[in-house]
Design a protein around this motif. Sequence first.
Motif, mmCIF file in Angstrom:
data_model
loop_
_atom_site.group_PDB
_atom_site.id
_atom_site.type_symbol
_atom_site.label_atom_id
_atom_site.label_comp_id
_atom_site.label_asym_id
_atom_site.label_seq_id
_atom_site.Cartn_x
_atom_site.Cartn_y
_atom_site.Cartn_z
ATOM 1 N N LEU A 210 -43.815 -48.485 -5.712
ATOM 2 C CA LEU A 210 -43.003 -49.566 -6.287
ATOM 3 C C LEU A 210 -43.855 -50.770 -6.659
ATOM 4 O O LEU A 210 -43.582 -51.477 -7.631
ATOM 5 N N PHE A 227 -34.916 -51.910 -7.599
ATOM 6 C CA PHE A 227 -34.984 -50.509 -7.154
ATOM 7 C C PHE A 227 -34.315 -50.454 -5.779
ATOM 8 O O PHE A 227 -34.850 -50.986 -4.813
ATOM 9 N N VAL A 257 -33.282 -43.165 -5.374
ATOM 10 C CA VAL A 257 -33.434 -44.567 -5.777
ATOM 11 C C VAL A 257 -32.429 -44.839 -6.893
ATOM 12 O O VAL A 257 -32.367 -44.094 -7.870
ATOM 13 N N LEU A 259 -31.765 -47.295 -9.769
ATOM 14 C CA LEU A 259 -32.420 -48.359 -10.534
ATOM 15 C C LEU A 259 -31.312 -49.200 -11.167
ATOM 16 O O LEU A 259 -30.538 -48.705 -11.991
ATOM 17 N N ALA A 283 -39.362 -47.167 -14.580
ATOM 18 C CA ALA A 283 -39.114 -45.870 -13.930
ATOM 19 C C ALA A 283 -40.300 -44.928 -14.167
ATOM 20 O O ALA A 283 -40.721 -44.199 -13.266
#
Length: 412
Positions: A210, A227, A257, A259, A283
Motif C-alpha cells: 500500500l 483502501f 480490499v 477500494l 489499484a
Amino acid sequence: MTLFNPRRALRRALGPAIERGLDALGRAAATPRAARALPGGYLGEIRAVLAGRVMHQANRDGKEATHYHLRRAIHRLEKGLSMPGRRAVFGLDYIEETAAAYAAAARGGVDAEELRWAHDVMAAYFDAVGEDPAIARAEAAFRAAPPPPAGPAPALHPWPGDGPRLPFPRPAPGAPPVGPGALAALARRRRSVRWFRPDPPPRAQIDAALDIARLSPSACNRQPLQFRVFDSPARAQRIAALAGGAGGFTEGMPCIVALVGRMRAYPHARDRRLIYVDGGLAAMSFMYALETVGLASCPINWPDVPKQERRMRAEIGLAPDERVVMLIAVGLPLEGGMIPSSAKVSMDLWRSYDGPDPAAAGGADGAAGAGTGSGSAPASGPAPASGSAPASAPDPASGPDAAPAPGGPARA
Ligand SMILES: Cc1cc2nc3c(=O)[nH]c(=O)nc-3n(C[C@H](O)[C@H](O)[C@H](O)COP(=O)(O)O)c2cc1C
C-alpha cells in the motif's frame, strides 16, 4: 466594444439559481437516509456526486483529516514554483483562499504530513513571488496560522532527511532503478490469482504494498481514495459474496480490499470520473507491489447494482459520497494453483500511431519506419522504454533478487 453573447448572458442570469438548486439537492442527497434510499444505479451515482459537492464545501472547514481544496491549491502553487521561467507574480487569483484554507486546516484536524507539505510550499511561494496587496494579505494570514506539527517523514518520501516538501529536480539521467526487462517480468508474473492459502496475508506485507501504491498519480494530487482492508476471512468472504463475479473462489478468500473513492474531493460534477481513474491507477500499483512482497491478488468487479450497493454500504459503512471503485482479493498464493490464460489483445488492436514514425523520418531515405506503423515493436517481447533505455542497456534490476526491498527507498 464587447459583442453580446447570449450563452454567456444566460449563464450569468441562471447560474446562481442553478448553483443554489444543486446545493439544496446536495444537502438532501448527503443524508444517510438518502444514501440508503438511493444507493446505486444512475440516480445513486448522481446522488453521490451531489452529496460530494456539498460535502466538499463542508470539508473546507479543515475538521477532517484531509482538506481536498487545500491539496489542489497547494499542488497548483508547487507546479507554478517548478515552472521554468515562471512569472514573478503568479497564483494571484487563488492565493488568498489558499491561505484561508491553510489556516482552517492548521487550526482543524488535518493530517500532519498534509499540513507540512502545504506549509513548506506556501513558505517557498511567499519567498519567491513578487509583491502584490493580495499576496501580502495572504502571507499575513499564513504567518498567523499555527505551524504544522513535527512528524516523521513518510516512508518512500523523495526529500532528503526530513527536508521541506518542495519541488525537487528530477534525478540526473542514468539507468532507471528498474529496467524494462524487470518490469516486464513483474507484469508477466502478476496474473489474477483466485486460489489462496487459508492463512491471512501478513499486514506488514500488505502495508508495504500500500505504501508503494500511495506513490500513484492522482488528478490535482487530491488523493480521493481509501483502501479498506478486511483480513478476517469470514468478513472478507461476506464482502466478496456481495460481488457477482467471485463465485467459485469466494469461499477460499482470506482477505479482500475495498477500494473506496470519495466524491467530496471535488466541487464539480465534471470531475465525477476521477475516483475511477485514480482508483484504477492506484489499484494497478498495489497489485504489482503485492507481487514484489510475495502476495497475489485478483481484481473483482463492483457493478452498480442498487440492491448490492445498499448491502455493501451497510456492510462496510460508506458515507453518502463514498463509492466502491472495485474490490481486490489478496492472499498468499496457493502453491500449484491454476491461472486462466487470459490471452491479451494483439499489439495492432492495442495501439495505433498517427502516421509514420517521426523519429525515423530523418533516416537515409526518409522512408524508414513508414508504413502501417504496426511493425515497430514486436508484439511478444518487452518494448524498450521510449527513449530512456535502449533494449540492449543492462537492466540494473533484472535478476529476481534485484527488486527493491519492501519499504526501501524509491529513489537512489
Ligand atoms: C476491473 C476488473 C474487474 C474484474 N472482476 C473480476 C471478477 O469479478 N471476477 C474474476 O474472477 N475476475 C475479475 N477480474 C480479473 C480478470 O478476469 C482478469 O484481470 C483478466 O482475465 C486478465 O487476466 P490477468 O489478470 O490474469 O492478466 C477483473 C479484472 C478487472 C481489471
